[in-house]
Scaffold this active site. Structure first.
Site, PDB file in Angstrom:
ATOM      1  N   LYS A 195     103.260  63.550 -40.039  1.00 11.29           N
ATOM      2  CA  LYS A 195     104.381  63.698 -39.109  1.00 11.29           C
ATOM      3  C   LYS A 195     105.645  64.039 -39.907  1.00 11.29           C
ATOM      4  O   LYS A 195     106.206  63.180 -40.581  1.00 11.29           O
ATOM      5  CB  LYS A 195     104.639  62.413 -38.331  1.00 11.29           C
ATOM      6  CG  LYS A 195     105.735  62.573 -37.255  1.00 11.29           C
ATOM      7  CD  LYS A 195     106.338  61.261 -36.814  1.00 11.29           C
ATOM      8  CE  LYS A 195     107.561  60.892 -37.607  1.00 11.29           C
ATOM      9  NZ  LYS A 195     108.723  61.804 -37.430  1.00 11.29           N
ATOM     10  N   SER A 197     109.688  64.899 -40.305  1.00  8.43           N
ATOM     11  CA  SER A 197     110.864  64.418 -39.590  1.00  8.43           C
ATOM     12  C   SER A 197     111.149  65.297 -38.380  1.00  8.43           C
ATOM     13  O   SER A 197     110.984  66.524 -38.427  1.00  8.43           O
ATOM     14  CB  SER A 197     112.086  64.433 -40.517  1.00  8.43           C
ATOM     15  OG  SER A 197     113.282  64.286 -39.782  1.00  8.43           O
ATOM     16  N   GLU A 198     111.601  64.670 -37.315  1.00  8.73           N
ATOM     17  CA  GLU A 198     111.923  65.433 -36.107  1.00  8.73           C
ATOM     18  C   GLU A 198     113.052  66.431 -36.323  1.00  8.73           C
ATOM     19  O   GLU A 198     113.132  67.446 -35.631  1.00  8.73           O
ATOM     20  CB  GLU A 198     112.248  64.503 -34.932  1.00  8.73           C
ATOM     21  CG  GLU A 198     113.223  63.397 -35.223  1.00  8.73           C
ATOM     22  CD  GLU A 198     112.535  62.088 -35.556  1.00  8.73           C
ATOM     23  OE1 GLU A 198     112.874  61.067 -34.930  1.00  8.73           O
ATOM     24  OE2 GLU A 198     111.666  62.074 -36.451  1.00  8.73           O
ATOM     25  N   SER A 248     113.596  55.304 -44.253  1.00  8.27           N
ATOM     26  CA  SER A 248     114.572  54.216 -44.300  1.00  8.27           C
ATOM     27  C   SER A 248     113.876  52.862 -44.357  1.00  8.27           C
ATOM     28  O   SER A 248     112.684  52.735 -44.041  1.00  8.27           O
ATOM     29  CB  SER A 248     115.475  54.271 -43.068  1.00  8.27           C
ATOM     30  OG  SER A 248     114.719  53.937 -41.902  1.00  8.27           O
ATOM     31  N   GLU A 269     107.939  54.256 -49.576  1.00  8.66           N
ATOM     32  CA  GLU A 269     109.019  54.660 -50.488  1.00  8.66           C
ATOM     33  C   GLU A 269     110.277  54.707 -49.636  1.00  8.66           C
ATOM     34  O   GLU A 269     110.457  55.604 -48.810  1.00  8.66           O
ATOM     35  CB  GLU A 269     108.706  56.022 -51.112  1.00  8.66           C
ATOM     36  CG  GLU A 269     109.513  56.307 -52.376  1.00  8.66           C
ATOM     37  CD  GLU A 269     110.834  56.995 -52.101  1.00  8.66           C
ATOM     38  OE1 GLU A 269     111.866  56.275 -52.096  1.00  8.66           O
ATOM     39  OE2 GLU A 269     110.848  58.199 -51.898  1.00  8.66           O
ATOM     40  N   CYS A 303     117.560  59.288 -52.093  1.00 10.11           N
ATOM     41  CA  CYS A 303     117.396  57.848 -52.244  1.00 10.11           C
ATOM     42  C   CYS A 303     117.610  57.369 -53.672  1.00 10.11           C
ATOM     43  O   CYS A 303     117.896  56.195 -53.900  1.00 10.11           O
ATOM     44  CB  CYS A 303     116.033  57.403 -51.731  1.00 10.11           C
ATOM     45  SG  CYS A 303     114.644  58.307 -52.437  1.00 10.11           S
ATOM     46  N   GLU A 400     123.361  51.749 -47.992  1.00  9.22           N
ATOM     47  CA  GLU A 400     123.034  53.115 -48.389  1.00  9.22           C
ATOM     48  C   GLU A 400     123.778  54.095 -47.484  1.00  9.22           C
ATOM     49  O   GLU A 400     123.468  54.225 -46.302  1.00  9.22           O
ATOM     50  CB  GLU A 400     121.521  53.329 -48.294  1.00  9.22           C
ATOM     51  CG  GLU A 400     121.059  54.628 -48.902  1.00  9.22           C
ATOM     52  CD  GLU A 400     119.536  54.775 -48.882  1.00  9.22           C
ATOM     53  OE1 GLU A 400     119.013  55.453 -49.769  1.00  9.22           O
ATOM     54  OE2 GLU A 400     118.898  54.212 -47.974  1.00  9.22           O
TER      55      GLU A 400
END
Length: 498
Positions: A195, A197-198, A248, A269, A303, A400
């Site tokens: 999947k 990311s949208e 996230s 991760e 990240c 973050e």
């Protein structure tokens, strides 16, 4: 309160779109070796540098996810029975196919994410190298030698595929993070339902279009959609043997909770808040110049970004100004503009999130040495920012931000530096800057992060692992450790006593 706009940042713009309509991937799902129509809602995919709609992509429904898992399960036995040489040859052909279409993938990635073309080129080059590394690594696996470890009993250790792996990738490195997962998963003999990311599904769908003929039907399936629908179903599905996510902390928690119901393996991760410990004996100009890249690469949407500087008090003023000079000189712009270093935030929602962080930092007393605001005009641009004079416990040094924002704090001695560096729920990466070799060895060993650089930051290689401690998750990407993560160990013991 909202962050002010920044009138002094000149955004370099090139109006020509980096991608044409004919170069876009099919607006469909990829299941069982073919693109198929979807009953799901069509969702606009937006170029964040222009705010123009690039195309519309259907988001998969739960029933369609189930079809993809069924296809992956049906293909798992035969693919898992192939020998490492056969899988390696397929991975080499995938790498070659990506290399043949590198320019197209670079432009498509930049259109979808707003990245400078140079950044997307690094991503595509990294994708090619990831598949080539895993193709070689799967043929040279290491394990305990067969032998008698109990009297008259021969032990043989086998590495087996897990079966079907569900993958959830983030929006900041759509193609590269797909490669970091797909290459070791396929090399280890698993099948995949991924999947993307949208916000950024285009290069993953294009990847499937480019390489789909190289893999048996069902081995690779691509399901655009939302986390609550596609991600949730992959994590819950009883025929998915493992779920691997880069994303996230909140997404990681949700996936782990759902996966626990079926006791499937989980590979996470997650986020980071990398401390950058700068001692007074460091080469300060070189450190500031290095952070120009390490802090603002991919507009800070990284990240492992060097986002939290801890500098020894005696050189704090000097270093902060050196850093600010570097940051003021960064070139902000659209992907195709000349010499662009910093692009936009990936979406309106993320742009608003970063803007809210800047406003909150100002409310809590932080000073913007440079930047500190969003940029006026079209596109989701934020001025590259250095924040200093930060009160203890301020949100900007604990949360973050995931944007072009770096904070500067001070420390008085080595013990305080280490304590402050470790005073975070994250543990993904960190760096130590000093010319003292003994100090560099000792401090790096005491910083609680999965990767610690010395006099460097954000340099990666496929041969070495990437992954975090604490709230940054568990499991390792890259290196032979990723192959271990995506396989299982079986011990077969033969009684040969006579």
């Amino acid at each position: 309160m909202s962050a002010p706009t920044h009138p002094d940042v000149d955004v370099r713009r090139v109006d020509a779109a980096p991608i044409s309509a004919a170069e876009l991937p099919p607006a469909r799902l990829f299941i069982d070796g073919a693109f198929v129509e979807s009953a799901g809602e069509l969702v606009d995919i937006v170029d964040p540098s222009t705010e123009d709609v690039i195309t519309a992509i259907p988001f998969a429904c739960v029933d369609e996810v189930d079809r993809a898992v069924t296809a992956a399960r049906a293909a798992a036995f035969d693919w898992g029975r192939t020998v490492p040489r056969e899988r390696a040859e397929v991975l080499y052909r995938i790498a070659d196919r990506v290399a043949e279409n590198a320019d197209l993938l670079v432009r498509l990635e930049s259109a979808n994410t707003g990245k400078p073309l140079s950044t997307s080129r690094d991503d595509v080059d990294g994708t090619i190298d990831t598949f080539r590394f895993m193709a070689g690594a799967v043929r040279a696996g290491t394990t305990l030698a067969a032998g008698d470890y109990a009297q008259d009993h021969l032990s043989v250790l086998l590495r087996e595929p897990l079966g079907v792996v569900g993958v959830i990738t983030p929006w900041n490195y759509p193609l590269l993070m797909a490669a970091w997962k797909l290459a070791p998963i396929l090399a280890a003999g698993n099948t995949v339902v991924i999947k993307p990311s949208e916000q950024t599904p285009l290069t993953t769908l294009k990847f499937a279009e480019l390489v789909g003929d190289l893999l048996p039907a069902g081995v690779l399936n691509v399901m655009p959609g939302t986390g609550p629908t596609v991600g949730e179903r992959l994590a819950a599905h009883p025929d998915v043997d493992m779920i691997a996510l880069t994303g996230s902390v909140g997404s990681g928690r949700a996936v782990a909770r759902t996966a626990a119901e079926t006791l499937k393996r989980v590979h996470l991760e997650l986020g980071g808040k990398a401390p950058v410990v700068v001692f007074a004996d460091a080469d300060l100009p070189a450190t500031a110049q290095a952070l120009r890249v390490a802090s603002f690469y991919n507009a800070g949407q990284e990240c492992g970004a060097a986002c939290r500087v801890l500098v020894e008090s005696s050189v704090a003023r000097e270093f902060t100004e050196l850093l600010a000079e570097q940051v003021r000189d960064l070139v902000v712009g659209t992907p195709s503009a000349d010499d662009v270093e910093v692009g936009p935030m990936v979406s309106r929602a993320h742009f608003d999130r970063v803007r809210a962080h800047l406003a909150r930092a100002a409310e809590q007393g932080a000073t913007a040495v440079t930047g500190g605001a969003v940029v006026e005009g079209t596109g989701y641009f934020v001025a590259p920012t250095v924040l200093a004079d930060i009160p203890a416990g301020a949100d900007c040094v604990r949360e973050e931000i995931f944007g072009p924002v770096i904070t500067v704090e001070t420390f008085d001695d080595e013990a305080e530096a280490i304590a402050r560096a470790n005073d975070t729920p994250f543990g993904l990466s960190a760096s130590v800057w000093t010319e003292n070799a003994r100090r560099s060895l000792d401090v790096a060993a005491r910083v609680d992060a999965g990767t610690v650089w010395v006099n460097s930051h954000l340099v990666l290689a496929n041969e070495v692992p990437w992954g975090g401690f604490k709230g940054s998750g568990y499991g390792r990407d890259l290196s032979i450790y990723a192959l271990d993560d995506y396989s299982r160990t079986k011990h077969v013991m033969h009684n040969h006593g006579r």
